[in-house]
Design a protein around this motif. Structure first.
Motif, PDB file in Angstrom:
ATOM      1  N   THR A 129       5.045   8.361 -11.043  1.00  0.00           N
ATOM      2  CA  THR A 129       6.073   7.581 -11.716  1.00  0.00           C
ATOM      3  C   THR A 129       6.380   6.337 -10.896  1.00  0.00           C
ATOM      4  O   THR A 129       6.130   6.301  -9.691  1.00  0.00           O
ATOM      5  CB  THR A 129       7.369   8.412 -11.918  1.00  0.00           C
ATOM      6  N   TRP A 130       6.941   5.326 -11.561  1.00  0.00           N
ATOM      7  CA  TRP A 130       7.314   4.109 -10.848  1.00  0.00           C
ATOM      8  C   TRP A 130       8.682   4.232 -10.191  1.00  0.00           C
ATOM      9  O   TRP A 130       9.104   3.346  -9.459  1.00  0.00           O
ATOM     10  CB  TRP A 130       7.287   2.905 -11.797  1.00  0.00           C
ATOM     11  N   TRP A 131       9.419   5.329 -10.454  1.00  0.00           N
ATOM     12  CA  TRP A 131      10.735   5.501  -9.845  1.00  0.00           C
ATOM     13  C   TRP A 131      10.651   5.613  -8.327  1.00  0.00           C
ATOM     14  O   TRP A 131      11.485   5.046  -7.621  1.00  0.00           O
ATOM     15  CB  TRP A 131      11.454   6.724 -10.419  1.00  0.00           C
ATOM     16  N   ALA A 132       9.668   6.334  -7.811  1.00  0.00           N
ATOM     17  CA  ALA A 132       9.550   6.503  -6.354  1.00  0.00           C
ATOM     18  C   ALA A 132       9.322   5.168  -5.642  1.00  0.00           C
ATOM     19  O   ALA A 132      10.035   4.860  -4.676  1.00  0.00           O
ATOM     20  CB  ALA A 132       8.446   7.504  -6.024  1.00  0.00           C
ATOM     21  N   ARG A 182       1.134   6.860  -6.848  1.00  0.00           N
ATOM     22  CA  ARG A 182       0.093   7.861  -7.104  1.00  0.00           C
ATOM     23  C   ARG A 182       0.587   9.274  -6.829  1.00  0.00           C
ATOM     24  O   ARG A 182       0.287  10.199  -7.584  1.00  0.00           O
ATOM     25  CB  ARG A 182      -1.140   7.568  -6.265  1.00  0.00           C
ATOM     26  N   ARG A 183       1.347   9.448  -5.761  1.00  0.00           N
ATOM     27  CA  ARG A 183       1.778  10.790  -5.377  1.00  0.00           C
ATOM     28  C   ARG A 183       2.768  11.381  -6.368  1.00  0.00           C
ATOM     29  O   ARG A 183       2.689  12.554  -6.730  1.00  0.00           O
ATOM     30  CB  ARG A 183       2.400  10.761  -3.995  1.00  0.00           C
ATOM     31  N   PHE A 184       3.751  10.590  -6.822  1.00  0.00           N
ATOM     32  CA  PHE A 184       4.784  11.120  -7.700  1.00  0.00           C
ATOM     33  C   PHE A 184       4.509  10.877  -9.175  1.00  0.00           C
ATOM     34  O   PHE A 184       5.194  11.424 -10.030  1.00  0.00           O
ATOM     35  CB  PHE A 184       6.148  10.530  -7.314  1.00  0.00           C
ATOM     36  N   PRO A 242       0.817  -1.226   0.000  1.00  0.00           N
ATOM     37  CA  PRO A 242       0.000   0.000   0.000  1.00  0.00           C
ATOM     38  C   PRO A 242       0.848   1.273   0.000  1.00  0.00           C
ATOM     39  O   PRO A 242       0.521   2.248  -0.679  1.00  0.00           O
ATOM     40  CB  PRO A 242      -0.825  -0.104   1.289  1.00  0.00           C
ATOM     41  N   PHE A 243       1.944   1.265   0.738  1.00  0.00           N
ATOM     42  CA  PHE A 243       2.845   2.417   0.766  1.00  0.00           C
ATOM     43  C   PHE A 243       3.464   2.647  -0.609  1.00  0.00           C
ATOM     44  O   PHE A 243       3.537   3.782  -1.092  1.00  0.00           O
ATOM     45  CB  PHE A 243       3.933   2.196   1.824  1.00  0.00           C
ATOM     46  N   LEU A 244       3.902   1.574  -1.263  1.00  0.00           N
ATOM     47  CA  LEU A 244       4.509   1.703  -2.589  1.00  0.00           C
ATOM     48  C   LEU A 244       3.499   2.214  -3.614  1.00  0.00           C
ATOM     49  O   LEU A 244       3.831   3.048  -4.465  1.00  0.00           O
ATOM     50  CB  LEU A 244       5.100   0.364  -3.023  1.00  0.00           C
TER      51      LEU A 244
END
Length: 129
Positions: A78-81, A74-76, A67-69
């Motif tokens: 991108t999948w990099w975060a 969603r927040r950034f 859930p954190f990932l």
């Protein structure tokens, strides 16, 4: 005055239920090591000791972080975060499992078969309130 529509109220309720579920899962995962020693002196230890226990808690930690990932994604946008977050998780878990754990292990250098069997402490029930 602005009133929330039915979709907004439903989304808020769903978010509240999801947050509650994640909290319950976090509580269970946090209490698991303490509760497992009540299964039996050797059964609880055998379940969480060695490579099997390391893998078990690594997988549980990964599942608990999903859930954190997803929130990072969603927040950034991108999948990099989430990938960076996952790399930090893997690094910290590895340091804990392969460096800190063995460093604080009281087993010494004797082979596993030569060490005496663990004995429950006399005041074991003292930490249960």
């Amino acid at each position: 005055m602005h009133s929330a529509g039915p979709a907004t109220v439903a989304a808020g309720r769903l978010r509240a239920w999801w947050s509650g579920l994640v909290g319950v899962i976090g509580t269970v995962v946090g209490l698991a090591p303490h509760v497992l020693h009540h299964i039996g002196l050797l059964a609880g230890t055998a379940l969480v000791a060695g490579a099997g226990g390391t893998a078990l808690f690594g997988i549980l930690g990964l599942i608990a972080s999903v859930p954190f990932l997803l929130r990072l994604r969603r927040r950034f946008g991108t999948w990099w975060a989430p990938l960076i977050g996952l790399a930090v998780f893997a690094l910290m878990f590895s340091v804990s499992a392969f460096l800190i754990g063995p460093a604080i292990n009281s087993g010494g250098n004797e082979p596993p078969g030569d060490s005496p069997a663990p004995q429950p402490s006399v005041d074991h029930s003292g930490h249960h309130g």
